[in-house]
Scaffold this motif. Structure first.
Motif, mmCIF file in Angstrom:
data_model
loop_
_atom_site.group_PDB
_atom_site.id
_atom_site.type_symbol
_atom_site.label_atom_id
_atom_site.label_comp_id
_atom_site.label_asym_id
_atom_site.label_seq_id
_atom_site.Cartn_x
_atom_site.Cartn_y
_atom_site.Cartn_z
ATOM 1 N N CYS A 110 16.876 -0.485 -26.314
ATOM 2 C CA CYS A 110 15.430 -0.633 -26.389
ATOM 3 C C CYS A 110 14.927 -1.752 -25.491
ATOM 4 C CB CYS A 110 15.004 -0.890 -27.835
ATOM 5 S SG CYS A 110 15.209 0.561 -28.868
ATOM 6 N N PRO A 116 13.727 -3.177 -21.645
ATOM 7 C CA PRO A 116 13.204 -2.653 -20.386
ATOM 8 C C PRO A 116 14.351 -2.460 -19.392
ATOM 9 C CG PRO A 116 11.884 -4.484 -21.153
ATOM 10 C CD PRO A 116 13.092 -4.409 -22.053
ATOM 11 N N TYR A 135 4.893 0.666 -16.829
ATOM 12 C CA TYR A 135 6.095 1.302 -17.366
ATOM 13 C C TYR A 135 6.432 0.734 -18.747
ATOM 14 C CZ TYR A 135 10.684 3.535 -17.317
ATOM 15 O OH TYR A 135 11.773 4.316 -17.617
ATOM 16 N N MET A 171 6.620 2.621 -22.310
ATOM 17 C CA MET A 171 7.747 2.498 -23.228
ATOM 18 C C MET A 171 7.243 2.151 -24.631
ATOM 19 S SD MET A 171 11.290 0.334 -22.887
ATOM 20 C CE MET A 171 10.488 -1.231 -22.713
ATOM 21 N N LEU A 226 12.687 8.943 -19.355
ATOM 22 C CA LEU A 226 12.545 7.764 -18.496
ATOM 23 C C LEU A 226 11.591 7.999 -17.328
ATOM 24 C CD1 LEU A 226 16.318 6.787 -18.380
ATOM 25 C CD2 LEU A 226 14.535 5.848 -19.858
ATOM 26 N N TRP A 274 4.696 8.318 -21.624
ATOM 27 C CA TRP A 274 5.415 7.731 -22.753
ATOM 28 C C TRP A 274 6.894 7.828 -22.446
ATOM 29 C CZ3 TRP A 274 8.551 10.828 -25.877
ATOM 30 C CH2 TRP A 274 8.369 12.204 -25.742
ATOM 31 N N ILE A 275 7.577 6.745 -22.664
ATOM 32 C CA ILE A 275 8.981 6.604 -22.300
ATOM 33 C C ILE A 275 9.791 6.370 -23.571
ATOM 34 C CG2 ILE A 275 10.622 5.168 -20.996
ATOM 35 C CD1 ILE A 275 8.573 6.725 -19.235
ATOM 36 N N ASN A 321 13.165 4.867 -23.995
ATOM 37 C CA ASN A 321 14.187 4.179 -23.203
ATOM 38 C C ASN A 321 15.426 3.934 -24.047
ATOM 39 O OD1 ASN A 321 15.502 2.702 -21.280
ATOM 40 N ND2 ASN A 321 14.545 0.793 -21.892
#
Length: 146
Positions: free
Chosen positions: A4, A6, A72, A76, A54, A32-33, A35
């Motif tokens: 979780c 970046p 970005y 996320m 991603l 919406w990411i 990750n």
């Protein structure tokens, strides 16, 4: 776990607090990411082959355009809030009481932008738990049922 964090830093989310301060917490860029590091189950969907989300990356992400990484990160945060909302909806279909509020522990409890995003997505007030140690809630539940 690094799942979780970046992808460009691999630093804990609290390192993103400065980047998130100037975000427009209640807006989205349509991204919406989710990750996570590898394929696997994505709560509330039990799918061992499900892949991370991603993409898309904002224009200028790879060239270092000012603000692209912040966009970005915002995507996320929106992705995490979306998964959280899907989880609560799933619990509702299994008979859980309707969600009336969310108390947050851990590093995210001090991020106002994150709190705004979650309130908007969940439709209920979100606030800091009286005890913000990440493991406190689970320990309280374990103590209650022993």
């Amino acid at each position: 776990s690094p799942g979780c964090r970046p992808p460009w830093t691999r630093q804990p989310l609290r390192a993103t607090k400065g980047a998130s301060r100037s975000m427009q917490g209640v807006t989205t860029h349509g991204m919406w990411i989710v990750n996570v590091v590898r394929a696997g189950e994505r709560f509330p969907v039990n799918d061992p082959k499900k892949l991370p989300v991603l993409e898309p990356k904002p224009e200028g992400y790879h060239t270092g355009r000012d603000g692209a990484r912040k966009e970005y990160l915002q995507a996320m945060f929106h992705g995490i809030a979306r998964v959280e909302a899907e989880g609560y909806a799933c619990l509702g279909t299994m008979g859980a009481s309707p969600l009336t509020q969310v108390l947050t522990a851990g590093g995210g409890s001090v991020n106002g932008v994150w709190t705004q995003m979650r309130e908007r997505r969940l439709g209920v007030p979100c606030s800091r738990a009286p005890n913000t140690e990440a493991s406190f809630g689970l320990a309280s539940l374990a103590n209650r049922f022993r």
